[in-house]
Design an enzyme around this catalytic site. Sequence first.
Site, PDB file in Angstrom:
ATOM      1  N   SER A 202       0.826  -1.200   0.000  1.00 45.93           N
ATOM      2  CA  SER A 202       0.000   0.000   0.000  1.00 45.93           C
ATOM      3  C   SER A 202       0.866   1.260   0.000  1.00 45.93           C
ATOM      4  O   SER A 202       1.915   1.299   0.647  1.00 45.93           O
ATOM      5  CB  SER A 202      -0.876  -0.019   1.255  1.00 45.93           C
ATOM      6  OG  SER A 202      -1.774   1.060   1.249  1.00 45.93           O
ATOM      7  N   CYS A 329      -9.603  -0.246  19.583  1.00 49.44           N
ATOM      8  CA  CYS A 329     -10.935   0.274  19.858  1.00 49.44           C
ATOM      9  C   CYS A 329     -11.925  -0.363  18.896  1.00 49.44           C
ATOM     10  O   CYS A 329     -12.125   0.119  17.800  1.00 49.44           O
ATOM     11  CB  CYS A 329     -10.981   1.786  19.663  1.00 49.44           C
ATOM     12  SG  CYS A 329     -10.130   2.688  20.937  1.00 49.44           S
TER      13      CYS A 329
END
Length: 387
Positions: A202, A329
Amino acid sequence: MLKLPVYLDNNATTPVDPAVLEAMIPFFTQHFGNAASKNHIFGWEADEAVTYAREQVAHLIGAEPNEIIFTSGATESNNLALKGIVETYAVKGNHIITLNTEHKAVLDTCKHLEKQGVEVTYLPVQEDGLIDIKALEAAIKPTTILIAVMYANNEIGVIQPISTISAIAKKHGILLFTDATQAVGKILVDVVKDGIDIMAFSAHKMYGPKGVGALYVRRKNPRVKLVAQIDGGGHERGMRSGTLNVPGIVGLGKACELCRLQMADDAARTARLRNKLEQAILQLEGVTVNGNTLYRLPNVSNLSFQYADGEGLLMGFNKNLAVSSGSACSSASLEPSYVLKALGLSNDLAHSSVRFSLSRFTTEEEIDFAIQQITLTLQELKIWSHG
Ligand SMILES: *Cc1c(COP(=O)(O)O)cnc(C)c1O
């Protein structure tokens, strides 16, 4: 002058190198053509730029330009590789071997494939994050079509022995896919020497823009075939349809060129600064390094702080230090990192872990500041907890 906060979260994303941005700009407003337009100069210019970028990308990893498929990033490349291989080689078998420390883009794709009847073996890693080669060999079955092992881990930076794994894969006539998103541009990755068949990476993890990536697909010895996962105009040799993101691709190409030229210097610099940071913090009480420190990316240090809770740590330096904690999270709860759990860390220790990841732009001054800030935070937490 030191600018705050200090950014030490480069494994999440890097800033775009100014030279990359400069290369991209003309392709927004001036050379804005569609690379698939064959009838005029706008299209030809765009196509030429994409061709050049394809060469830059291929050069960095020792591939041929026609082995590079442009995508929207490593998540898409991982999806295309895994789903495309499973569809193509279904007649041969339906078993994939991967690691339980892979990126979610690989693990969740495998979960999806399991629902469709694909059998997936998630190999546990050793305490230092390295693959257990004996366990890999033992997991191979006559139906195994693919081994999917990441080149370097995003959380702990541990580098897997890819050429050893590829030799095993080759011996059994199995394809080797690697998610090399954290390795390409930071360490030498050579698809020929490493014996890689398919590889994802990427731009935004190597000083390029977000939203563009690539998939290397081997063309000979063996020729790897993939069933496209996005159908349409037949772009990218039919493997990935959709109008090419020309500015993004130009940026990825330039980022690859810069990495090829600067990788050795960048690695030496970041490793020196990383080691300085790590050695200083290790002097503090109850600090340990996560993952193998010999086979590790030069820019990462993942540390556990036994005597501090994660929240307290991040509160202590969150405003001044941008880092990642060992808690992911997820939607509702604060889950401990599954990568750290895979190394055998307790929930508590995983929660009180921090990933520091440096870039070619990280300065000595920033590292000195980080050391100071972390030391202070730990002292304060200690005073509170004792009194
Ligand atoms: C960042 C990352 C990805 C996802 O890449 P995107 O281009 O953001 O989709 C996949 N794998 C690894 C190892 C990564 O670090």
